[in-house]
Design an enzyme around this catalytic site. Structure first.
Site, PDB file in Angstrom:
ATOM      1  CB  CYS A  67      -7.473 -13.774  -0.073  1.00 24.16           C
ATOM      2  SG  CYS A  67      -9.105 -13.341  -0.705  1.00 24.16           S
ATOM      3  CB  CYS A  88     -10.379 -19.827  -1.661  1.00 22.15           C
ATOM      4  SG  CYS A  88      -9.994 -19.583  -3.414  1.00 22.15           S
ATOM      5  CB  CYS A 110      -5.459 -16.698  -6.150  1.00 21.18           C
ATOM      6  SG  CYS A 110      -6.207 -15.078  -6.318  1.00 21.18           S
ATOM      7  CB  CYS A 148     -13.369 -14.744  -6.976  1.00 19.90           C
ATOM      8  SG  CYS A 148     -12.461 -13.786  -5.741  1.00 19.90           S
ATOM      9  CB  CYS A 166      -6.997   2.443   1.500  1.00 20.49           C
ATOM     10  SG  CYS A 166      -6.070   3.341   0.240  1.00 20.49           S
ATOM     11  CE1 TYR A 186      -5.287  12.946  -3.424  1.00 20.10           C
ATOM     12  CE2 TYR A 186      -5.913  14.308  -1.558  1.00 20.10           C
ATOM     13  CZ  TYR A 186      -4.930  13.811  -2.400  1.00 20.10           C
ATOM     14  OH  TYR A 186      -3.630  14.170  -2.225  1.00 20.10           O
ATOM     15  CG  ASP A 205     -11.158  13.150  -8.242  1.00 24.11           C
ATOM     16  OD1 ASP A 205     -11.302  12.453  -7.239  1.00 24.11           O
ATOM     17  OD2 ASP A 205     -10.454  12.789  -9.225  1.00 24.11           O
ATOM     18  CD  GLN A 217     -14.285   3.330  -0.242  1.00 25.10           C
ATOM     19  OE1 GLN A 217     -13.668   2.264  -0.319  1.00 25.10           O
ATOM     20  NE2 GLN A 217     -13.763   4.402   0.308  1.00 25.10           N
ATOM     21  CG  ASP A 239     -11.227   8.005   0.599  1.00 23.54           C
ATOM     22  OD1 ASP A 239     -10.207   7.341   0.864  1.00 23.54           O
ATOM     23  OD2 ASP A 239     -12.285   7.474   0.226  1.00 23.54           O
TER      24      ASP A 239
END
Length: 459
Positions: A87, A78, A84, A167, A416, A320, A341, A291, A389
């Site tokens: 990443c 990139c 940026c 991107c 996550c 969740y 939720d 996701q 989750d």
């Protein structure tokens, strides 16, 4: 200026041998026995680094020169990678990224639990065959520079907006739509939000693409309901972007870094966009969680199904639950699914998704698991398996206490954030649960993020 051995100052240079990768993608080593985080450095490297923050318990620094280079270092493809902040690991080969992400999980358990980190049931990270163009959604802040409208992300460690016209990790349709909307806003001279002055109207362009159909949902986040030249704006979007099948507006006039406000207005086209995972399709409203990497999501949910080991009789809670994706993935092998939720729109989407697929053993409630689960227990309904989750902050402590009290046979925790996962499991392991399996899944190649499916069983 070379560092003094006793006291470091901002701008001093130090020599650091990098031992491992940190949770934010930085290299981690030691200088004078003090843990040192070095951005841009990789495990196995020896670097000269400039001190950015000399703190009492750690040193934060950035790479100046590399004296000994890692065999896993590659040239980032990139062109704006160094500017940026999207990443963090494009300078690390993909095979090494998968290995290091497994180690990030191990580090979290070493730090936050009593488990022996070297004897965890921790599997190799599941990666992607093609780790590019995988993100189905973008949320780009907008700003004005002269007469030009910019849209993108804030640069590393700054509040400077980096204009992202392309991107490499986004689905091409998301950036194409964003670029065209920028031009239309520019041509019509529609007021763009100025964060410092708190003036202007359009503050964020949100796009979501269906990998299955390549149809796009566009959401304009504005500071107020009224948009000047709204009819012309919508006509131009529909004319120039026929792939945009759903146009929505979300109003957020608050001084906040939170993207979405409470009010969503339907402008044109469909109210939702449809995405397909395996043999299931889902209706997604503007604020619904889904996701960001559909290709890996199938692998992730298959791991959840593998972990749950359902026989067709079990009562399953999908906490969740969002739009019901995980619960519906499990429904055919479960006796009953109950999801909840706090976002009402998500629950409406979940109910619609279940009805559309003829799934009659899944029901959904708006509310918190820690309130609903004790109520159901009093009514005589106890789950065998709880699937959760949660957001990056992990599970609410009252939820974990509820799980402890209800004592399900199994809990499948999709995380996550390895740090909050480890902290939550540390609590659960002291209250009757043990780890059966930890499976990392690379949902976000070239970033430092790693998803983990943790299987917990009653001792």
């Amino acid at each position: 200026m070379k560092a003094n051995e006793t006291q470091l100052r901002v701008g001093d240079t130090i020599r650091v041998q990098i031992k491992r990768l940190g949770i934010n993608g930085e290299g981690v080593g030691f200088y004078n026995k003090k843990v040192t985080f070095v951005t841009g450095a990789l495990p196995g490297e020896i670097v000269i680094a400039k001190v950015i923050k000399p703190l009492p318990n750690r040193i934060e620094a950035e790479t100046v020169t590399i004296q000994q280079q890692s065999e896993d270092r590659v040239k980032p493809p990139c062109p704006i990678y160094d500017e940026c902040g999207g990443c963090q690991l494009q300078h690390l080969s993909y095979a090494a990224q998968l290995r290091e992400k497994q180690d990030i999980v191990r580090q979290a358990f070493d730090r936050y639990t009593d488990y022996d980190a070297h004897h965890l049931p921790l599997k190799a990270t599941i990666g992607m065959e093609d780790p590019w163009n995988y993100r189905n959604k973008s949320q780009f802040q907008v700003a004005k520079k002269g007469t030009s409208v910019l849209a993108g992300l804030y640069g590393i460690g700054s509040h400077k907006l980096i204009d992202l016209t392309n991107c490499m990790v986004q689905h091409p349709k998301t950036t194409q739509v964003t670029n065209t909307v920028k031009t239309i806003l520019e041509d019509l001279n529609i007021p763009i939000y100025n964060e410092k002055k708190r003036t202007g109207i359009v503050r964020t362009i949100v796009t979501r693409v269906s990998f299955e159909t390549e149809n796009v949902q566009l959401v304009l986040i504005t500071t107020q309901r009224d948009i000047p030249k709204k009819d012309i704006l919508l006509a131009k979007i529909q004319e120039e972007l026929p792939e945009v099948k759903s146009i929505l507006q979300n109003v957020n006039g608050k001084k906040t870094s939170v993207i979405f406000g409470d009010e969503t207005i339907h402008l044109e086209g469909d109210h939702t966009i449809q995405e397909t995972l395996g043999d299931l399709s889902f209706e997604l409203s503007a604020r619904a969680f889904f996701q960001l990497n559909p290709v890996q999501t199938v692998k992730l949910y298959n791991e959840v199904r593998r972990a749950a080991k359902l026989t067709g009789e079990e009562k399953v809670v999908d906490a969740y639950c969002g739009v019901g994706t995980i619960g519906l993935w499990l429904a055919k092998r479960a006796g009953e699914i109950r999801g909840m939720d706090v976002i009402e729109d998500s629950i409406e989407d979940a109910e619609e998704n279940a009805a559309k697929h003829g799934i009659t053993n899944a029901r959904y409630w708006t509310g918190k698991a820690e309130q609903l689960l004790p109520k159901w227990l009093k009514e005589g309904w106890k789950p065998d398996v709880i699937v959760v989750d949660p957001p990056r902050t992990g599970c609410d402590m009252t939820f974990l206490q509820t799980v402890k009290d209800i004592k399900p046979k199994k809990m499948v925790y999709v995380s996550c954030n390895p740090s909050t996962l480890a902290k939550d499991i540390s609590y659960l392991s002291k209250h009757g649960f043990k780890i059966e399996r930890l499976q990392p899944v690379d949902m976000f190649p070239h970033t430092s993020h790693v998803e983990v499916v943790a299987t917990l069983v009653r001792k």
